[in-house]
Design a protein around this motif. Structure first.
Motif, PDB file in Angstrom:
ATOM      1  N   LYS A  15       2.610   7.574   0.381  1.00  0.00           N
ATOM      2  CA  LYS A  15       2.545   7.087   1.756  1.00  0.00           C
ATOM      3  C   LYS A  15       1.233   7.432   2.454  1.00  0.00           C
ATOM      4  CE  LYS A  15       7.502   6.872   2.627  1.00  0.00           C
ATOM      5  NZ  LYS A  15       8.616   7.280   3.518  1.00  0.00           N
ATOM      6  N   MET A  16       0.474   8.371   1.900  1.00  0.00           N
ATOM      7  CA  MET A  16      -0.808   8.701   2.510  1.00  0.00           C
ATOM      8  C   MET A  16      -1.858   7.639   2.248  1.00  0.00           C
ATOM      9  SD  MET A  16      -2.478  10.843   4.413  1.00  0.00           S
ATOM     10  CE  MET A  16      -1.876  12.545   4.390  1.00  0.00           C
ATOM     11  N   GLU A  17      -1.676   6.818   1.212  1.00  0.00           N
ATOM     12  CA  GLU A  17      -2.744   5.900   0.835  1.00  0.00           C
ATOM     13  C   GLU A  17      -3.066   4.898   1.935  1.00  0.00           C
ATOM     14  OE1 GLU A  17      -5.614   4.781  -2.210  1.00  0.00           O
ATOM     15  OE2 GLU A  17      -4.549   6.575  -1.521  1.00  0.00           O
ATOM     16  N   SER A  18      -2.058   4.385   2.631  1.00  0.00           N
ATOM     17  CA  SER A  18      -2.327   3.445   3.732  1.00  0.00           C
ATOM     18  C   SER A  18      -3.114   4.118   4.846  1.00  0.00           C
ATOM     19  CB  SER A  18      -1.008   2.888   4.281  1.00  0.00           C
ATOM     20  OG  SER A  18      -0.377   2.066   3.325  1.00  0.00           O
ATOM     21  N   ILE A  19      -2.891   5.414   5.042  1.00  0.00           N
ATOM     22  CA  ILE A  19      -3.640   6.170   6.048  1.00  0.00           C
ATOM     23  C   ILE A  19      -5.090   6.327   5.593  1.00  0.00           C
ATOM     24  CG2 ILE A  19      -3.819   8.402   7.215  1.00  0.00           C
ATOM     25  CD1 ILE A  19      -0.700   8.558   6.894  1.00  0.00           C
ATOM     26  N   VAL A  87       2.162  -6.076   9.528  1.00  0.00           N
ATOM     27  CA  VAL A  87       2.131  -4.805   8.788  1.00  0.00           C
ATOM     28  C   VAL A  87       3.500  -4.486   8.204  1.00  0.00           C
ATOM     29  CG1 VAL A  87       1.878  -2.307   9.024  1.00  0.00           C
ATOM     30  CG2 VAL A  87       0.155  -3.829   9.987  1.00  0.00           C
ATOM     31  N   GLU A  88       4.566  -4.752   8.950  1.00  0.00           N
ATOM     32  CA  GLU A  88       5.904  -4.458   8.431  1.00  0.00           C
ATOM     33  C   GLU A  88       6.187  -5.256   7.160  1.00  0.00           C
ATOM     34  OE1 GLU A  88       8.158  -2.049   9.428  1.00  0.00           O
ATOM     35  OE2 GLU A  88       6.352  -1.456  10.507  1.00  0.00           O
ATOM     36  N   GLY A  89       5.707  -6.492   7.118  1.00  0.00           N
ATOM     37  CA  GLY A  89       5.877  -7.296   5.915  1.00  0.00           C
ATOM     38  C   GLY A  89       5.171  -6.677   4.721  1.00  0.00           C
ATOM     39  N   THR A  90       3.926  -6.258   4.899  1.00  0.00           N
ATOM     40  CA  THR A  90       3.188  -5.643   3.801  1.00  0.00           C
ATOM     41  C   THR A  90       3.773  -4.281   3.443  1.00  0.00           C
ATOM     42  OG1 THR A  90       1.546  -4.802   5.393  1.00  0.00           O
ATOM     43  CG2 THR A  90       1.019  -6.847   4.259  1.00  0.00           C
ATOM     44  N   VAL A 126       3.194 -16.544   4.049  1.00  0.00           N
ATOM     45  CA  VAL A 126       3.092 -16.299   5.497  1.00  0.00           C
ATOM     46  C   VAL A 126       1.646 -16.065   5.892  1.00  0.00           C
ATOM     47  CG1 VAL A 126       3.684 -14.706   7.358  1.00  0.00           C
ATOM     48  CG2 VAL A 126       5.436 -15.411   5.724  1.00  0.00           C
ATOM     49  N   TYR A 127       0.975 -15.181   5.165  1.00  0.00           N
ATOM     50  CA  TYR A 127      -0.405 -14.843   5.520  1.00  0.00           C
ATOM     51  C   TYR A 127      -1.360 -15.992   5.226  1.00  0.00           C
ATOM     52  CZ  TYR A 127       1.866 -10.327   5.609  1.00  0.00           C
ATOM     53  OH  TYR A 127       2.743  -9.299   5.879  1.00  0.00           O
ATOM     54  N   GLU A 128      -1.098 -16.744   4.180  1.00  0.00           N
ATOM     55  CA  GLU A 128      -1.906 -17.936   3.883  1.00  0.00           C
ATOM     56  C   GLU A 128      -1.795 -18.940   5.036  1.00  0.00           C
ATOM     57  OE1 GLU A 128      -4.160 -20.430   0.961  1.00  0.00           O
ATOM     58  OE2 GLU A 128      -3.763 -18.276   1.165  1.00  0.00           O
ATOM     59  N   LYS A 129      -0.587 -19.130   5.549  1.00  0.00           N
ATOM     60  CA  LYS A 129      -0.370 -20.075   6.646  1.00  0.00           C
ATOM     61  C   LYS A 129      -1.033 -19.597   7.934  1.00  0.00           C
ATOM     62  CE  LYS A 129       3.253 -22.784   8.943  1.00  0.00           C
ATOM     63  NZ  LYS A 129       2.755 -22.617  10.311  1.00  0.00           N
ATOM     64  N   VAL A 130      -0.962 -18.298   8.195  1.00  0.00           N
ATOM     65  CA  VAL A 130      -1.612 -17.753   9.390  1.00  0.00           C
ATOM     66  C   VAL A 130      -3.099 -18.050   9.363  1.00  0.00           C
ATOM     67  CG1 VAL A 130      -2.263 -15.616  10.576  1.00  0.00           C
ATOM     68  CG2 VAL A 130       0.084 -15.920   9.779  1.00  0.00           C
ATOM     69  N   ASP A 148      -4.986  -6.503   8.730  1.00  0.00           N
ATOM     70  CA  ASP A 148      -5.894  -6.949   7.679  1.00  0.00           C
ATOM     71  C   ASP A 148      -6.052  -5.882   6.599  1.00  0.00           C
ATOM     72  OD1 ASP A 148      -6.799  -9.464   9.056  1.00  0.00           O
ATOM     73  OD2 ASP A 148      -7.549  -8.012  10.500  1.00  0.00           O
ATOM     74  N   VAL A 149      -6.212  -4.652   7.032  1.00  0.00           N
ATOM     75  CA  VAL A 149      -6.393  -3.551   6.085  1.00  0.00           C
ATOM     76  C   VAL A 149      -5.156  -3.403   5.205  1.00  0.00           C
ATOM     77  CG1 VAL A 149      -6.874  -1.090   5.858  1.00  0.00           C
ATOM     78  CG2 VAL A 149      -7.949  -2.391   7.702  1.00  0.00           C
ATOM     79  N   SER A 150      -3.990  -3.467   5.822  1.00  0.00           N
ATOM     80  CA  SER A 150      -2.744  -3.339   5.082  1.00  0.00           C
ATOM     81  C   SER A 150      -2.565  -4.480   4.087  1.00  0.00           C
ATOM     82  CB  SER A 150      -1.565  -3.297   6.060  1.00  0.00           C
ATOM     83  OG  SER A 150      -0.346  -3.141   5.374  1.00  0.00           O
ATOM     84  N   LEU A 151      -2.912  -5.686   4.508  1.00  0.00           N
ATOM     85  CA  LEU A 151      -2.780  -6.833   3.610  1.00  0.00           C
ATOM     86  C   LEU A 151      -3.700  -6.687   2.406  1.00  0.00           C
ATOM     87  CD1 LEU A 151      -1.677  -9.559   2.806  1.00  0.00           C
ATOM     88  CD2 LEU A 151      -3.294 -10.644   4.397  1.00  0.00           C
ATOM     89  N   LEU A 152      -4.936  -6.271   2.618  1.00  0.00           N
ATOM     90  CA  LEU A 152      -5.861  -6.099   1.496  1.00  0.00           C
ATOM     91  C   LEU A 152      -5.349  -5.024   0.540  1.00  0.00           C
ATOM     92  CD1 LEU A 152      -8.525  -6.814   0.099  1.00  0.00           C
ATOM     93  CD2 LEU A 152      -9.608  -4.999   1.454  1.00  0.00           C
ATOM     94  N   GLU A 153      -4.852  -3.922   1.085  1.00  0.00           N
ATOM     95  CA  GLU A 153      -4.299  -2.866   0.237  1.00  0.00           C
ATOM     96  C   GLU A 153      -3.183  -3.420  -0.654  1.00  0.00           C
ATOM     97  OE1 GLU A 153      -1.855   1.377   0.520  1.00  0.00           O
ATOM     98  OE2 GLU A 153      -2.361   0.277   2.363  1.00  0.00           O
ATOM     99  N   ASN A 154      -2.313  -4.242  -0.085  1.00  0.00           N
ATOM    100  CA  ASN A 154      -1.211  -4.818  -0.831  1.00  0.00           C
ATOM    101  C   ASN A 154      -1.690  -5.816  -1.885  1.00  0.00           C
ATOM    102  OD1 ASN A 154       1.922  -4.471   0.209  1.00  0.00           O
ATOM    103  ND2 ASN A 154       0.412  -3.778   1.698  1.00  0.00           N
TER     104      ASN A 154
END
Length: 212
Positions: A15-19, A87-90, A126-130, A148-154
């Protein structure tokens, strides 16, 4: 000069990685410290981040504070609401990815297929459509945010399991390229940064022992 935040966690992702990702995107250097057992962990939980005189726990609270502090949280309440939803989705997707190293081989193989299916039919569309609908470089307000940061991490996390995960998502491919070339993020993606590798099988027993 502001004191660097101090991170308290294992040496793995978790869980620290997103931080770590969000601090890196903000261009913030950190002190890396070991776990503490001196009674300072609220709820006896990690990750913990020492920042601005606080000893913060609970991953979402930490991420929201960092995003707000470093202007990665939109310009108003509406933008923050959209950022939080994305972010909740990712976060849902990353939770499934993080659990994989602790699963038996046969279960892991099935779950990689499930994660890929969920990512490519539920989340990535979802993100492609956004990106298509508003035509901007970023998910919210045409400005870098924690979404954006969370999406790239995922995206990068899933590509470690399924290299062609973005094959049907050209706008996300472009998004990945843009984000990966932001100087602070590009630095984080280089060898020797605070970014952690995938957990190794030999490390699993010690990680389980720590969190039990």
């Amino acid at each position: 000069m502001a004191e660097k935040p101090k991170l308290h966690y294992t040496r793995g992702r978790g869980k620290m990685e997103s931080i770590r990702w969000l601090l890196a995107a903000a261009g913030v250097e950190v002190y890396l410290e070991k776990l503490r057992n001196d009674g300072s962990l609220l709820f006896q939980q990690v990750p913990m981040v020492e920042i601005d005189g606080m000893k913060m726990v609970q991953t979402r609270a930490i991420l929201c504070y960092i995003a707000g502090k470093y202007n990665l949280y939109g310009k108003d309440l509406k933008e923050r609401a959209w950022i939080d939803m994305y972010v909740e989705g990712t976060t849902d997707l990353m939770g499934m990815i993080m659990a994989l190293p602790f699963q038996a081989a046969d279960v892991k193989e099935k779950n990689i297929a499930l994660i890929t299916e969920r990512a490519t039919t539920r989340y990535f569309p979802v993100y492609e459509k956004v990106l298509k609908d508003h035509g901007h470089d970023f998910l919210v307000g045409n400005k870098l945010s924690k979404a954006d940061v969370s999406l790239l991490e995922n995206i990068l996390g899933l590509e470690e399991l399924k290299p062609d995960a973005l094959a049907k998502f050209p706008l996300l491919q472009s998004f990945k390229a843009r984000m990966s070339n932001i100087p602070s993020i590009k630095k984080f993606l280089q060898p020797g940064s605070a970014k952690k590798p995938l957990i190794q099988e030999k490390d699993i027993p010690s990680v389980i022992a720590i969190f039990h």
